[in-house]
Design an enzyme around this catalytic site. Structure first.
Site, PDB file in Angstrom:
ATOM      1  N   GLY A 129       0.723   6.434   2.548  1.00 52.77           N
ATOM      2  CA  GLY A 129       1.581   7.461   1.987  1.00 52.77           C
ATOM      3  C   GLY A 129       1.916   7.225   0.533  1.00 52.77           C
ATOM      4  O   GLY A 129       2.426   6.175   0.173  1.00 52.77           O
ATOM      5  N   CYS A 130       1.635   8.219  -0.293  1.00 54.03           N
ATOM      6  CA  CYS A 130       1.963   8.220  -1.717  1.00 54.03           C
ATOM      7  C   CYS A 130       1.143   7.201  -2.517  1.00 54.03           C
ATOM      8  O   CYS A 130       0.771   6.150  -2.027  1.00 54.03           O
ATOM      9  CB  CYS A 130       3.445   7.969  -1.960  1.00 54.03           C
ATOM     10  SG  CYS A 130       4.529   9.242  -1.298  1.00 54.03           S
ATOM     11  N   ALA A 131       0.897   7.576  -3.753  1.00 51.82           N
ATOM     12  CA  ALA A 131       0.215   6.693  -4.700  1.00 51.82           C
ATOM     13  C   ALA A 131       0.970   6.734  -6.009  1.00 51.82           C
ATOM     14  O   ALA A 131       1.434   7.797  -6.430  1.00 51.82           O
ATOM     15  CB  ALA A 131      -1.225   7.149  -4.904  1.00 51.82           C
TER      16      ALA A 131
END
Length: 401
Positions: A17-19
């Site tokens: 999840g998310c970068a």
């Protein structure tokens, strides 16, 4: 009938999840958005197309003494109302629509404008506030009280470019390769507790602060209630918003260094404090008691941008990945090592940022200036009466590039 095989390790990839990603030149030399765009695009699978964005520092040198408001409008009426409000409290040097490019995957974008302005001298003087506090309060008012208007960024010589979409598409939409800055941060979003919408995309900003964040803050309610005591309104109901407000409160308003603010958010556990020397234990105990509600819990990695440079922070247990690499005056950060090496294949000293220890990258001129300053935390501006307090003086260490 054939039985469907059970997936094995490696057959299915579920992103964490998310970068997040960042590029900075400590010398202050400006670079266009090509590298940050390439870095965040490599981590495409860590997002889901519901949010992407960039923050850039040094992009408006011709207006560096003015606040650069990037404002999103849902309706023409919201723009008319907001501009009337800004005209009342600020002196606008220039205003224009932010140039954008048509991108097939970007649907129904808001009307996005920028304003270069300074606080109205008479109204600023009558307010009894300093310039930063004056501006912050008016930004909060627009976001909370004017329907259909949202201030995406409000700093000097910096700006945020964000929206609903994959970050590489958002970058193309805003034409970020047309801008040059000495520091860039980027985010690819995988929303957890909030929907994907233009204002809620990262980076989240206030004044010169910008935050990109991967993770989830389990202490959100306690942190939110704490900052709201000081006049911040957490209308977005996102943990990234409260992290930004915590840095603003602790550093700008309480006069603590960014490193100390980060240390407060990831303060030592009571078990660790029990094992410290009496002097260290006294200091850490004072922090835990004074700023109990500023302690941030949960898995997270954060990159904070400011006029000084970048600060990266992991939770104490390091439950989210964050890598750093260097080459010459350049510093690179990313959720994945590959996102560093794609823009700098020969990056040196590539390593993982330690959990709970702020990693600080400052402009050379800032680092030189701070070498000549006192190591103690000194309030930059006179605090309000209810914000004063006493802590045992103690220098805390941080990792510097």
């Amino acid at each position: 009938m054939a039985v469907k095989p059970i997936p094995r390790e490696g057959d299915v990839r579920i992103p964490s999840g998310c970068a997040i990603s960042a590029v900075m030149d400590k010398s202050g030399k400006r670079h266009d958005g090509s590298d940050i765009l390439k870095s965040i695009a490599l981590m495409h699978d860590r997002g889901n197309g519901l949010g992407g964005g960039f923050a850039a520092y040094g992009i408006y040198p011709e207006y560096k003494e003015l606040y650069a408001f990037h404002i999103m409008y849902e309706t023409h009426e919201s723009r008319i109302q907001t501009e009337a409000y800004i005209d009342k409290y600020f002196m606008i040097e220039k205003q224009e629509r932010i140039p954008t490019e048509s991108v097939a995957s970007i649907k129904n974008p808001p009307d996005i404008w920028r304003y270069f302005a300074a606080p109205h001298p008479m109204r600023l003087n009558m307010s009894g506030l300093d310039e930063s506090e004056y501006t912050m309060r008016h930004v909060v008012h627009i976001n909370s009280c004017i329907d259909g208007a949202f201030v995406a960024s409000s700093g000097k010589n910096m700006g945020a470019f964000k929206g609903v979409g994959y970050p590489e598409d958002i970058g193309e939409f805003y034409r970020i390769t047309d801008y040059s800055g000495w520091a860039w941060t980027a985010h690819g979003r995988f929303p957890t507790n909030t929907p994907g919408w233009w204002g809620g995309a990262h980076p989240f900003t206030l004044l010169n602060w910008s935050v990109v964040h991967n993770g989830e803050i389990s202490s959100y309610d306690a942190n939110r209630r704490y900052v709201e005591q000081f006049g911040y309104l957490c209308d977005l109901q996102t943990d990234t918003e409260v992290i930004t407000y915590l840095f603003d409160l602790l550093s700008r308003r309480h006069g603590l260094s960014q490193e100390m603010a980060a240390h407060i958010m990831t303060a030592a556990s009571w078990e660790e404090i029990d094992k410290m020397s009496p002097e260290d234990a006294e200091f850490e105990t004072a922090l835990r008691i004074t700023y109990a509600s500023a302690l941030v819990n949960g898995p997270f990695s954060v990159i904070l941008g400011s006029e000084e440079g970048l600060l990266a922070l992991n939770d104490r247990l390091k439950l989210r990945a964050l890598m750093v690499g260097e080459k010459g005056s350049m510093v690179y950060m990313a959720s994945e090592q590959a996102a560093i090496e794609v823009v700098c294949p020969d990056a040196q000293n590539v390593r993982s940022i330690e959990g709970g220890v702020p990693f600080v990258v400052q402009l050379d001129e800032v680092a030189q200036r701070k070498m000549n300053e006192s190591a103690e935390n000194i309030a930059k501006e006179t605090p309000l009466a209810h914000e004063t307090g006493v802590l045992p003086p103690r220098r805390r260490e941080a990792t510097h590039a």
